[in-house]
Write a protein that holds these residues in place. Sequence first.
Motif, mmCIF file in Angstrom:
data_model
loop_
_atom_site.group_PDB
_atom_site.id
_atom_site.type_symbol
_atom_site.label_atom_id
_atom_site.label_comp_id
_atom_site.label_asym_id
_atom_site.label_seq_id
_atom_site.Cartn_x
_atom_site.Cartn_y
_atom_site.Cartn_z
ATOM 1 N N GLY A 56 8.432 -0.880 1.026
ATOM 2 C CA GLY A 56 9.728 -0.778 1.182
ATOM 3 C C GLY A 56 10.266 -1.114 2.695
ATOM 4 O O GLY A 56 11.467 -1.211 2.767
ATOM 5 N N ASN A 57 9.468 -1.078 3.373
ATOM 6 C CA ASN A 57 9.591 -0.975 5.076
ATOM 7 C C ASN A 57 9.389 -2.338 5.762
ATOM 8 O O ASN A 57 9.304 -2.401 6.889
ATOM 9 N N ASN A 58 9.224 -3.559 4.913
ATOM 10 C CA ASN A 58 8.642 -4.892 5.392
ATOM 11 C C ASN A 58 10.170 -5.685 5.226
ATOM 12 O O ASN A 58 10.251 -6.263 4.173
ATOM 13 N N LYS A 59 10.686 -5.779 6.302
ATOM 14 C CA LYS A 59 12.000 -6.366 6.383
ATOM 15 C C LYS A 59 11.831 -8.051 6.239
ATOM 16 O O LYS A 59 12.850 -8.907 5.918
ATOM 17 N N LEU A 60 10.568 -8.573 6.452
ATOM 18 C CA LEU A 60 10.411 -10.111 6.335
ATOM 19 C C LEU A 60 10.277 -10.304 5.247
ATOM 20 O O LEU A 60 10.363 -11.420 4.520
ATOM 21 N N LEU A 61 10.044 -9.546 4.167
ATOM 22 C CA LEU A 61 9.763 -9.595 2.673
ATOM 23 C C LEU A 61 11.059 -9.197 1.704
ATOM 24 O O LEU A 61 11.067 -9.699 0.706
ATOM 25 N N THR A 62 11.603 -8.145 2.265
ATOM 26 C CA THR A 62 12.581 -7.696 1.471
ATOM 27 C C THR A 62 13.533 -6.852 2.086
ATOM 28 O O THR A 62 13.287 -6.063 3.328
ATOM 29 N N ARG A 394 -3.461 3.420 14.545
ATOM 30 C CA ARG A 394 -1.886 2.688 14.767
ATOM 31 C C ARG A 394 -1.574 2.117 13.521
ATOM 32 O O ARG A 394 -0.114 1.663 13.777
ATOM 33 N N HIS A 395 -2.273 1.960 12.550
ATOM 34 C CA HIS A 395 -1.648 1.227 11.122
ATOM 35 C C HIS A 395 -1.415 2.264 10.330
ATOM 36 O O HIS A 395 -1.258 1.760 9.098
ATOM 37 N N TYR A 396 -1.441 3.565 10.438
ATOM 38 C CA TYR A 396 -1.308 4.575 9.479
ATOM 39 C C TYR A 396 0.166 4.480 9.016
ATOM 40 O O TYR A 396 0.642 4.656 7.890
ATOM 41 N N TYR A 397 1.283 4.625 9.932
ATOM 42 C CA TYR A 397 2.631 4.621 9.253
ATOM 43 C C TYR A 397 3.216 3.034 9.247
ATOM 44 O O TYR A 397 4.161 2.828 8.474
ATOM 45 N N TRP A 398 2.769 2.154 10.187
ATOM 46 C CA TRP A 398 3.133 0.842 9.995
ATOM 47 C C TRP A 398 2.376 -0.217 10.932
ATOM 48 O O TRP A 398 1.392 0.172 11.415
ATOM 49 N N ALA A 399 2.515 -1.409 10.351
ATOM 50 C CA ALA A 399 1.395 -2.301 10.739
ATOM 51 C C ALA A 399 2.451 -3.746 11.077
ATOM 52 O O ALA A 399 3.404 -3.944 10.155
ATOM 53 N N PRO A 400 2.071 -4.552 12.025
ATOM 54 C CA PRO A 400 2.875 -5.616 12.300
ATOM 55 C C PRO A 400 2.351 -6.662 11.161
ATOM 56 O O PRO A 400 1.646 -6.761 10.441
ATOM 57 N N ASN A 401 3.440 -7.910 11.007
ATOM 58 C CA ASN A 401 3.394 -8.833 10.112
ATOM 59 C C ASN A 401 2.833 -10.315 10.625
ATOM 60 O O ASN A 401 2.514 -10.816 9.769
ATOM 61 N N TYR A 402 2.706 -10.360 11.974
ATOM 62 C CA TYR A 402 2.298 -11.278 12.623
ATOM 63 C C TYR A 402 1.639 -11.352 13.839
ATOM 64 O O TYR A 402 1.868 -10.164 14.279
ATOM 65 N N GLY A 403 0.931 -11.777 14.452
ATOM 66 C CA GLY A 403 0.248 -11.875 15.669
ATOM 67 C C GLY A 403 -1.546 -11.573 15.417
ATOM 68 O O GLY A 403 -1.907 -11.979 14.342
ATOM 69 N N ASN A 404 -1.823 -11.022 16.293
ATOM 70 C CA ASN A 404 -3.635 -10.876 16.310
ATOM 71 C C ASN A 404 -4.050 -9.516 15.754
ATOM 72 O O ASN A 404 -5.169 -9.291 15.670
ATOM 73 N N ASP A 405 -3.009 -8.616 15.366
ATOM 74 C CA ASP A 405 -3.326 -7.409 15.010
ATOM 75 C C ASP A 405 -2.716 -7.148 13.332
ATOM 76 O O ASP A 405 -2.672 -5.991 13.086
ATOM 77 N N VAL A 406 -2.721 -7.871 12.707
ATOM 78 C CA VAL A 406 -2.497 -7.682 11.233
ATOM 79 C C VAL A 406 -3.732 -7.321 10.495
ATOM 80 O O VAL A 406 -4.767 -7.964 10.123
ATOM 81 N N PRO A 407 -3.647 -6.101 9.855
ATOM 82 C CA PRO A 407 -4.576 -5.620 8.947
ATOM 83 C C PRO A 407 -4.890 -6.306 7.621
ATOM 84 O O PRO A 407 -3.906 -7.031 7.210
ATOM 85 N N SER A 408 -5.787 -6.299 6.967
ATOM 86 C CA SER A 408 -6.275 -6.817 5.784
ATOM 87 C C SER A 408 -5.463 -6.785 4.745
ATOM 88 O O SER A 408 -5.008 -7.578 3.978
ATOM 89 N N TRP A 409 -4.632 -5.312 4.923
ATOM 90 C CA TRP A 409 -3.914 -5.259 3.537
ATOM 91 C C TRP A 409 -2.293 -5.799 3.786
ATOM 92 O O TRP A 409 -1.637 -5.570 2.710
ATOM 93 N N GLN A 410 -2.106 -5.993 5.083
ATOM 94 C CA GLN A 410 -0.683 -6.436 5.135
ATOM 95 C C GLN A 410 -0.602 -7.834 5.136
ATOM 96 O O GLN A 410 -1.278 -8.671 5.679
ATOM 97 N N PRO A 411 0.533 -8.250 3.960
ATOM 98 C CA PRO A 411 0.943 -9.656 3.992
ATOM 99 C C PRO A 411 1.220 -10.262 5.342
ATOM 100 O O PRO A 411 2.189 -9.601 5.951
ATOM 101 N N ARG A 412 0.693 -11.377 5.647
ATOM 102 C CA ARG A 412 0.889 -12.083 6.803
ATOM 103 C C ARG A 412 2.253 -12.808 6.828
ATOM 104 O O ARG A 412 2.582 -13.636 5.810
#
Length: 430
Positions: A56-62, A394-412
């Motif tokens: 619910g915290n991904n503003k690029l998607l919802t 660093r990806h425990y609470y939040w992760a970036p959506n774009y850039g060089n540090d997007v984890p595998s579980w996060q939609p780019r």
Amino acid sequence: MSDIHSTAFRYEAVCTEMGIEMNPYFTLMFDKEKEDAVLLKKKGEFKESMDLYLAGNNKLLTDKRLEDSDAEALYKTLCNNTYVQGLDLRYNNLTNVGAKHIAKLLEDTVTLKHLNLMCNEIESEGAEAIARALNKNESLRVLRLNGNKIGNRGGMCFAQMLQVNKTLEALDLGDTDMTIEAVIALPTVLYRNTTLKALNVNRPLLFSCQEETTVHFAKMLKVNTSLEELHLQKYDMRDFGATRLAENLMENMTFTYLNLSCNRITRDGTKELAKVLKNNTSIKTLDLGFNRLEDDGAMHLAEAIATYNTTLETLVVASNNIGNKGLCALADAMKTNTTLTSIFIWGNNLEEPACIAFASLLETGRLKPENTDVQAYVVDGVTKLCELSNQIRRHYYWAPNYGNDVPSWQPRGKNPRGSDVVIMKNLTVY
């Protein structure tokens, strides 16, 4: 339902049956999965499963968080589904009602392996329903409930569940307002549980200064041979608790990750933990960030790393009031130790001698930029260090959506600035 098309069709039918509108977030994620399936098909590949991302915290998607009615639709969609194996529902508005629908899903599913309910509004009643469902479930491997205020009653329900469940491998109950009874019950049941590999019980509500909870975890670690990762952050732990942990870890050769950050451990407790490292146990990651190690504590660790230990790979000593003496000792230890690859030091007293020592490690390649939280620069001939956002979790609470540090579980997602991200010498340039 063994593919994305049948899953999306079932969701549409469920919404019609319930008389509700289809959630555009569901539709968007199903459409993304369909696009991925088409691209793979062109390559001659076939996707057998998916992780359904509905954070619910991904503003690029919802711009709208899921409600309990969405959880009910999700249950009816996935109860007989064999395609969706991961479900990410973090940062939504699910309450005890929604948790009960998720519990029904856990009872019926045979394929769901990962479930993330982090930071919803689930309380003890919902936690009890999920714990009871896990008594029957034989598929779930990872469950995250951190940030839900399940309290002591909810914690006790999960302790009881661990006596029955033989498949769950990772359980996150951090920041759930558990009290001393539940915190003690968890290590007690782990004397016999042989399947759980990772446990997070950060920040319980403890009102005792006698460190009973730490002692119980320490005694459990002496006999448990399956647990590999334990997080005891914000326990108000002092040197007594650290010493009890060190004593009982001496003979444990399966434990690999210990998180004792945000406590009150000083040089004396660190000295005992350094003895564990000298004993060359299996610990690969030691997080002592935000304690009170100071120079003496850092030197105890440096001695163990330089002369005895060959297993430690990651060390966190950020924000420990360590000065030149301790930091230089750690830098020198890395020159002789070849297994320690990651070290995090930001927040200490980074004066020029310490800055030069770590700048040298970075320059020679002994320390990779992605494996530390500092970067060297020179101003008017003076070497300094600046902070990098490379923290260990660093990806425990939040992760970036774009850039060089997007984890595998996060939609780019796409860069909102409308340009590609170029990485140059560890600096992000737009």
